[in-house]
Motif scaffolding. Sequence first.
Motif, PDB file in Angstrom:
ATOM      1  N   LEU A  52      -8.904  13.708 -17.144  1.00 22.05           N
ATOM      2  CA  LEU A  52      -9.920  14.706 -16.805  1.00 22.05           C
ATOM      3  C   LEU A  52      -9.556  15.303 -15.457  1.00 22.05           C
ATOM      4  O   LEU A  52      -9.134  14.579 -14.542  1.00 22.05           O
ATOM      5  CB  LEU A  52     -11.321  14.087 -16.721  1.00 22.05           C
ATOM      6  CG  LEU A  52     -12.092  13.782 -18.002  1.00 22.05           C
ATOM      7  CD1 LEU A  52     -13.527  13.401 -17.655  1.00 22.05           C
ATOM      8  CD2 LEU A  52     -12.068  14.933 -18.985  1.00 22.05           C
ATOM      9  N   ARG A  53      -9.767  16.615 -15.309  1.00 24.42           N
ATOM     10  CA  ARG A  53      -9.396  17.286 -14.057  1.00 24.42           C
ATOM     11  C   ARG A  53     -10.507  18.230 -13.614  1.00 24.42           C
ATOM     12  O   ARG A  53     -10.762  19.241 -14.231  1.00 24.42           O
ATOM     13  CB  ARG A  53      -8.081  18.058 -14.236  1.00 24.42           C
ATOM     14  CG  ARG A  53      -6.891  17.154 -14.557  1.00 24.42           C
ATOM     15  CD  ARG A  53      -5.571  17.908 -14.602  1.00 24.42           C
ATOM     16  NE  ARG A  53      -5.502  18.811 -15.750  1.00 24.42           N
ATOM     17  CZ  ARG A  53      -5.290  20.118 -15.649  1.00 24.42           C
ATOM     18  NH1 ARG A  53      -5.157  20.699 -14.467  1.00 24.42           N
ATOM     19  NH2 ARG A  53      -5.218  20.855 -16.731  1.00 24.42           N
ATOM     20  N   HIS A  54     -11.200  17.816 -12.560  1.00 21.79           N
ATOM     21  CA  HIS A  54     -12.202  18.665 -11.888  1.00 21.79           C
ATOM     22  C   HIS A  54     -13.251  19.208 -12.870  1.00 21.79           C
ATOM     23  O   HIS A  54     -13.525  20.412 -12.902  1.00 21.79           O
ATOM     24  CB  HIS A  54     -11.516  19.822 -11.157  1.00 21.79           C
ATOM     25  CG  HIS A  54     -10.365  19.390 -10.304  1.00 21.79           C
ATOM     26  ND1 HIS A  54     -10.525  18.577  -9.202  1.00 21.79           N
ATOM     27  CD2 HIS A  54      -9.033  19.640 -10.403  1.00 21.79           C
ATOM     28  CE1 HIS A  54      -9.342  18.346  -8.647  1.00 21.79           C
ATOM     29  NE2 HIS A  54      -8.416  18.974  -9.360  1.00 21.79           N
ATOM     30  N   VAL A  55     -13.841  18.312 -13.649  1.00 19.65           N
ATOM     31  CA  VAL A  55     -14.851  18.712 -14.627  1.00 19.65           C
ATOM     32  C   VAL A  55     -16.216  18.796 -13.945  1.00 19.65           C
ATOM     33  O   VAL A  55     -16.671  17.844 -13.315  1.00 19.65           O
ATOM     34  CB  VAL A  55     -14.909  17.711 -15.800  1.00 19.65           C
ATOM     35  CG1 VAL A  55     -16.107  17.996 -16.693  1.00 19.65           C
ATOM     36  CG2 VAL A  55     -13.619  17.778 -16.604  1.00 19.65           C
ATOM     37  N   SER A  56     -16.864  19.935 -14.085  1.00 23.85           N
ATOM     38  CA  SER A  56     -18.212  20.143 -13.548  1.00 23.85           C
ATOM     39  C   SER A  56     -19.086  20.744 -14.636  1.00 23.85           C
ATOM     40  O   SER A  56     -18.746  21.766 -15.215  1.00 23.85           O
ATOM     41  CB  SER A  56     -18.184  21.084 -12.341  1.00 23.85           C
ATOM     42  OG  SER A  56     -17.472  20.507 -11.253  1.00 23.85           O
ATOM     43  N   MET A  57     -20.214  20.099 -14.914  1.00 19.05           N
ATOM     44  CA  MET A  57     -21.156  20.615 -15.901  1.00 19.05           C
ATOM     45  C   MET A  57     -22.451  19.821 -15.831  1.00 19.05           C
ATOM     46  O   MET A  57     -22.491  18.708 -15.317  1.00 19.05           O
ATOM     47  CB  MET A  57     -20.577  20.565 -17.307  1.00 19.05           C
ATOM     48  CG  MET A  57     -20.270  19.165 -17.825  1.00 19.05           C
ATOM     49  SD  MET A  57     -19.609  19.186 -19.513  1.00 19.05           S
ATOM     50  CE  MET A  57     -20.979  19.867 -20.419  1.00 19.05           C
TER      51      MET A  57
END
Length: 289
Positions: A52-57
């Motif tokens: 995972l890379r820099h997941v924002s939600m």
Amino acid sequence: MEQKEAIDFLRRYVPNSTYQGSLTTEKRSDRKYEIEFKAVSFRYPGTSTGALRHVSMKFDVGGRLAVVGENGSGKTTFIKLLCRLYDPDEGEIRLNGIDIRKYRYDNYLALFSVVFQDFQLLAQPLGANVAAAEDYDRERAARCLEKAGFGARLAEPLNGLDTCLYRDFEEDGVEISGGEAQKIALARVLYQDAPFIVLDEPTAALDPEAEAEVYTKFNDIVEDKTAIYISHRLSSCRFCDQIAVFDGGQVVQQGSHDQLIREEGKYQSLWNAQAQYYQKAEEVPEGVF
């Protein structure tokens, strides 16, 4: 020893390197729990590429979220981090604005009811499998089986909730199909009655008619809970409020089916690749996604 007691025993005596917080999760009758991924990255030990890379939600509380993408896109890792099977290398996952690592581990886990693809049923009575306990609420277990689409099978001239699954220990045990096992696993999730339900390909072993029945009744099945649904088959995501499309460890698109199908991007590409199978009402062959 009951299943739940065995699990509690393992949690108590098997070393756990996961950071144990001290805050208790708030017990809310309205189930208003907000989950936010904030710049979350994670890499499995011994690998050079981030899963995972820099997941924002953020999750819509009480909503239906579908998580889709090709194999290796990061969707299963996303769920494992959500359930604290791992902790992020970077960033934070927050529950109601607080880093989930600050909550008591057992309290946080109790918020989730999960069925992964590799779930296991035991050679025990049907009701005990649903409740994961020998002593349980029989009416509730039967109600959950009915919701999960197992009602007709339960009504057959067997021993009802006392019907032993498989023949490992009972000569008159019942061998069940893969689709029936998935319905029992779904009933187990409902019996736990957690605010969050996570379903990993919950209808993969069902025939098209049974699958359609589950989707038609999905809102009734999950009620006011927040449902997170992992799927390879995009045709099964149309009932969800939001769809998060993963690719290369990142969320590359997010929106409803109607929105995403009109946008040029990964979702449209995946949909078009599977469209021929929808039209023929056939399964997508194993390995396509």
